[in-house]
Write an enzyme that holds these catalytic residues in place. Structure first.
Site, PDB file in Angstrom:
ATOM      1  N   GLU A 269       0.623  -1.166   0.004  1.00  0.00           N
ATOM      2  CA  GLU A 269      -0.132  -0.050  -0.093  1.00  0.00           C
ATOM      3  C   GLU A 269       0.858   1.198  -0.038  1.00  0.00           C
ATOM      4  O   GLU A 269       1.760   1.340   0.558  1.00  0.00           O
ATOM      5  CB  GLU A 269      -0.902   0.021   1.471  1.00  0.00           C
ATOM      6  N   LYS A 330      -9.830   2.764  -3.178  1.00  0.00           N
ATOM      7  CA  LYS A 330     -10.179   2.107  -1.810  1.00  0.00           C
ATOM      8  C   LYS A 330     -11.411   2.464  -1.559  1.00  0.00           C
ATOM      9  O   LYS A 330     -11.839   3.866  -1.413  1.00  0.00           O
ATOM     10  CB  LYS A 330      -9.210   2.320  -0.792  1.00  0.00           C
ATOM     11  N   CYS A 381      -5.704  -2.698   2.600  1.00  0.00           N
ATOM     12  CA  CYS A 381      -5.416  -2.705   4.016  1.00  0.00           C
ATOM     13  C   CYS A 381      -6.631  -3.174   4.688  1.00  0.00           C
ATOM     14  O   CYS A 381      -7.193  -4.164   4.712  1.00  0.00           O
ATOM     15  CB  CYS A 381      -5.065  -1.236   4.494  1.00  0.00           C
TER      16      CYS A 381
END
Length: 507
Positions: A269, A330, A381
């Protein structure tokens, strides 16, 4: 039964919840889970009113989540640590908020039993409480964006065969069975023996299911993928003077021997320590990490030529020319950590909170890259902790890609608990996962939740591994939480049927 009253009962509940948290990853002190859950049940039984049961459940949950989420404190102390003083009250406040859910389970179940006393038998009352517990865990995972961290089923993380039930009912359904097993001593020795038999049977069934494919370290025949774990401390990550050095390090690690056979290189990430836009000069350097005919899959802060559009926490698919062939933004951002509501409208205020705000992505995706790499769904994540929310719409992907940066949390329990969530998603979906973490734990996980290869915390290195094969879609992958609803409905109907049968028996 624990017959403490007043503040003594609340104190006992607080301690019991804290003890139960020590059964979570990475310690797995399972006997403490039994102690903690048994105390929760006894205190619930001894509560004089539903409201009293609520306060005891709240105290239990506060202790449980304070210990289970202490690792969040680490992020507040990463230099420059501008908000260090806010860490303890925020984590304590979060524990109290999360404690509401065990409190709600205790209150709701006591209300039901007080309304229908026929359900107060030693077995039926435990089933009622287990159902209420499961409803509360599900609500915790969905209300106010959700926070399904450390669901009860994670206590089995040390024994992969015992996790396989998640393929049927998901982690919440497995959590319901876990609650019944851990609480069995409160219903007597027969229930305890039955719980041991259930655990043994579940372990045997899980092991048998895993034996259906090659075990352990088999490489299989999938394409070769390289995971890069650069191990950059969070305090160093965004320093402008180290930007070029960090990208050069990522490229150098990516091009180590074996590079030519790879189908993809995976970086974690926000691996490039800068905002990446189409045409960014950094893309030409990143292209050097693309294997011949392959791709670079990297987490990155994605921007556009229009700064007012904002920045996204993204997964970029970069080809050999340095072009961004595809991307995913995301969707499930960490409140206040990554996302501040109305941050554009309240810019003067939001600029004082945290370290900025990403934009919310449009939705989950399944990417179908070129070059022979099977289709996959990226999960960035924190998104990996959400059951039934890790794949895109349409055709089922062949694998999951999780990129994360857990450097914020040092050597705490947080990264290991995060890894356990990732393993549960592979079991639920029947899909393997490639996981790249900045400071660890990077891993190759098969479709049964087994870690085939990994790099532990604060280690620099690479993992070369063939992509494991997917399973046939599991019941949970097909129907999601409808399988959990069916499980709850079955237990509920059984309780009602038992109550009706007893009511018709001669006195």
């Amino acid at each position: 039964m624990i017959k403490l009253q007043g503040w003594r009962a609340l104190g006992a509940a607080l301690v019991a919840g804290a003890l139960a948290a020590l059964a979570m990853p990475p310690l797995y002190w399972l006997p403490l889970a039994i102690v903690g859950v048994v105390a929760y049940v006894w205190l619930w039984q001894a509560a004089p009113t539903p409201l009293s049961a609520f306060w005891r459940g709240l105290a239990w949950g506060t202790g449980h989540f304070a210990v289970g989420s202490y690792w969040i404190l680490e992020a507040f102390y990463v230099p420059p640590a501008d908000f260090a003083l806010l860490g303890p009250p925020i984590v304590a406040g979060l524990a109290v908020v999360l404690g509401f859910f065990p409190g709600f389970a205790a209150w709701a179940s006591r209300r039901i039993i007080d309304r229908w006393p026929d359900l107060a038998g030693r077995y039926s009352r435990l089933v009622v409480l287990a159902i209420a517990w499961t409803v509360a865990e599900w609500l915790r995972g969905h209300l106010f964006t959700g926070y399904p961290w450390n669901p009860l089923a994670h206590v089995w993380g040390f024994a992969t065969p015992l996790l396989q039930g998640a393929a049927l009912f998901g982690v919440y359904g497995l959590g319901m069975l876990t609650f019944l097993v851990l609480a069995a001593p409160t219903a007597g020795w027969r229930a305890s023996i039955a719980a041991l038999l259930v655990v043994g049977l579940a372990g045997w069934a899980g092991q048998s299911a895993m034996a259906a494919i090659e075990s352990g370290n088999g490489q299989g025949s999938g394409p070769w993928i390289r995971i890069v774990q650069p191990n950059v401390p969070q305090s160093q990550k965004w320093r402008p003077e180290t930007r070029a050095q960090q990208i050069a390090k990522l490229v150098q690690m990516s091009r180590q021997p074996g590079f030519d056979r790879l189908a993809a290189v995976v970086w974690p990430e926000t691996a490039p320590p800068q905002i990446i836009e189409p045409g960014s000069a950094a893309l030409a350097i990143m292209a050097q990490a693309v294997p011949p005919g392959g791709l670079l899959l990297t987490g990155a802060a994605r921007g556009t030529p229009r700064p007012e559009d904002g920045v996204w926490n993204s997964l970029l698919v970069v080809d050999g020319t340095g072009a961004i062939a595809a991307h995913y933004d995301k969707v499930h951002l960490v409140p206040l950590g990554e996302y501040i509501p109305f941050h554009k409208q309240l810019a003067p205020v939001s600029g004082m909170i945290g370290r900025g705000s990403f934009e919310v992505g449009e939705g989950r995706v399944t990417l179908t890259p070129t070059g022979g790499l099977p289709s996959f769904s990226p999960v960035i994540c924190y998104e990996v902790i959400f059951p039934a929310a890790v794949t895109g719409p349409g055709a089922r992907p062949q694998w999951l890609l999780n990129v994360t940066n857990d450097a914020w949390f040092g050597l705490s329990s947080g990264p290991y608990q995060h890894l356990t969530s990732a393993r549960l998603r592979t079991i639920e979906e029947g899909l393997p996962m490639i996981r790249a973490a900045n400071t660890g734990v990077s891993a190759v996980i098969d479709a049964y939740g087994r870690v085939l290869a990994s790099l532990d915390m604060q280690r620099e290195g690479i993992i070369d591994h063939r992509l494991p094969a997917p399973r046939v879609a599991t019941p949970y992958a097909r129907w999601g939480d409808w399988t959990l609803l069916a499980m709850v409905a079955f237990l509920g109907v059984t309780l009602i049927g038992t109550r009706l049968w007893k009511s018709r028996q001669p006195q």
